[in-house]
Design an enzyme around this catalytic site. Structure first.
Site: not given
Ligand code: PLP
Length: 339
Positions: A78-79
């Site tokens: 989920q960067s």
């Protein structure tokens, strides 16, 4: 000629919507226990919004200068950094290759930043935590292969946090100075700038830019992982690297960097009940949406630290897609309010 050039900041692409507003709410001041001006870097852009776009203005300018047609970078599943890079690379006509730590979900279960990476058509390699520890080697190898195939790759490290990326927040300090000069936030410098610290580049840029631009003499870097000692060294390394791009920055004037690690919670990506309750309270008094991984922990840290400065600029670094990817995190806190 050469000397004049080297004291200039490096070239920058104008990708973000700047300046970002300074938001103030008395109810938020009361909740935090200080006069807080929120620098809305959660509003730097559309889907590519957040703090990473400021770093990418410099990094992608360098990629273009190098003639790159494919950008390689890395981060968690989920960067926010990977999502911003994937979208911005497309806008500049480049491919994007991502090394993401975690297990790749089926497309029908894709959410948040990961979903947006898929939407942008990023080429994704999901890798284990063990492999992720060797991310720089993996990215260098991928770049070598891309070169052999005739492409021109450009590798951006985790979080866009290197000396060049840090200029995004040196630039943000100059922007903040112009806002103060125009009378915003009462026109007066802050005691400190507070920000979440995950890979160190944002804190490094602020430490380089805040005092030189007369916006604050102290930077409070609120660690969301690792330790104070780790970030003191990491941020110093990034600042050192930044000075190579603009030796003018080596002359005096860094802000004092204070790293706080006692509010990072149980782990990266995991928050305490109290931190989650605080995040909900912030939304309900101010309408500001913080995320549980970065900005929520950072403002919580400001509200709970000892010797809190009385007038602060809090940089809201974004992170909303990550919050929306895991709404279940807040199940307990979002029970209906009872009268
Ligand atoms: C990456 C990120 C940060 C941390 O910035 P670093 O420069 O990596 O320390 C803070 N908040 C959000 C929302 C981020 O995506």
């Amino acid at each position: 000629m050469l000397r004049a050039m080297t004291t200039q900041p490096p070239p920058r692409l104008a990708l973000a919507n700047l300046p970002t507003p300074l938001f103030h709410s008395h109810a938020l001041d009361a909740l935090v226990g200080a006069e807080v001006w929120v620098k809305r870097d959660d509003m730097t852009a559309g889907a590519e919004t957040g703090n990473k776009i400021r770093k990418l203005e410099f990094l992608l300018a360098d990629a273009q200068r190098a003639g790159a047609d494919v950008v390689v970078t890395c981060g968690g599943l989920q960067s926010n950094h990977c999502r911003a890079t994937a979208l911005l690379a497309r806008g500049l006509g480049m491919r994007c290759v991502l090394f993401l730590r975690g297990e790749e979900p089926a497309l029908r279960e894709a959410t948040g930043n990961y979903f947006l990476n898929r939407l942008a058509g990023a080429e994704i390699h999901a890798i284990s935590a063990t492999d992720y520890a060797m991310r720089d080697t993996l990215m260098a190898k991928a770049a070598e292969e891309l070169s052999q195939e005739g492409a021109t790759p450009y590798v951006i490290p985790e979080g866009g946090s290197n000396g060049l990326g840090a200029f995004g927040y040196v630039h943000a300090c100059a922007e903040l100075k112009s806002q103060l000069d125009a009378g915003d936030a009462g026109g007066e410098a802050f005691e400190a700038i507070a920000v979440a610290c995950g890979s160190g580049g944002t804190a490094a840029g602020l430490a380089l830019g805040a005092k030189r631009n007369d916006v604050a003499t102290q930077v409070l870097a609120m660690a969301v992982c690792d330790s104070r000692a780790y970030f003191e060294r990491r941020v110093a390394d990034i600042m050192f690297e930044a000075r190579k791009w603009a030796p003018g920055l080596s002359r005096g004037g860094d802000a004092e960097l204070v790293v706080l690690d006692e509010f990072k919670g149980p782990a990266y990506g995991m928050a305490t009940e109290a931190q989650l309750e605080f995040l909900v309270a912030v939304a309900r008094v101010s309408g500001l949406v913080l995320d549980p991984v970065y900005s929520g922990k950072a403002l919580y840290a400001l509200a709970h630290m000892k010797d809190r400065p009385s007038r602060v600029c809090f940089v809201h670094t974004g992170g909303c897609p990550g919050l929306l990817a895991e709404p279940g995190t807040l199940t307990r806190q979002l029970q209906p309010e009872r009268q």
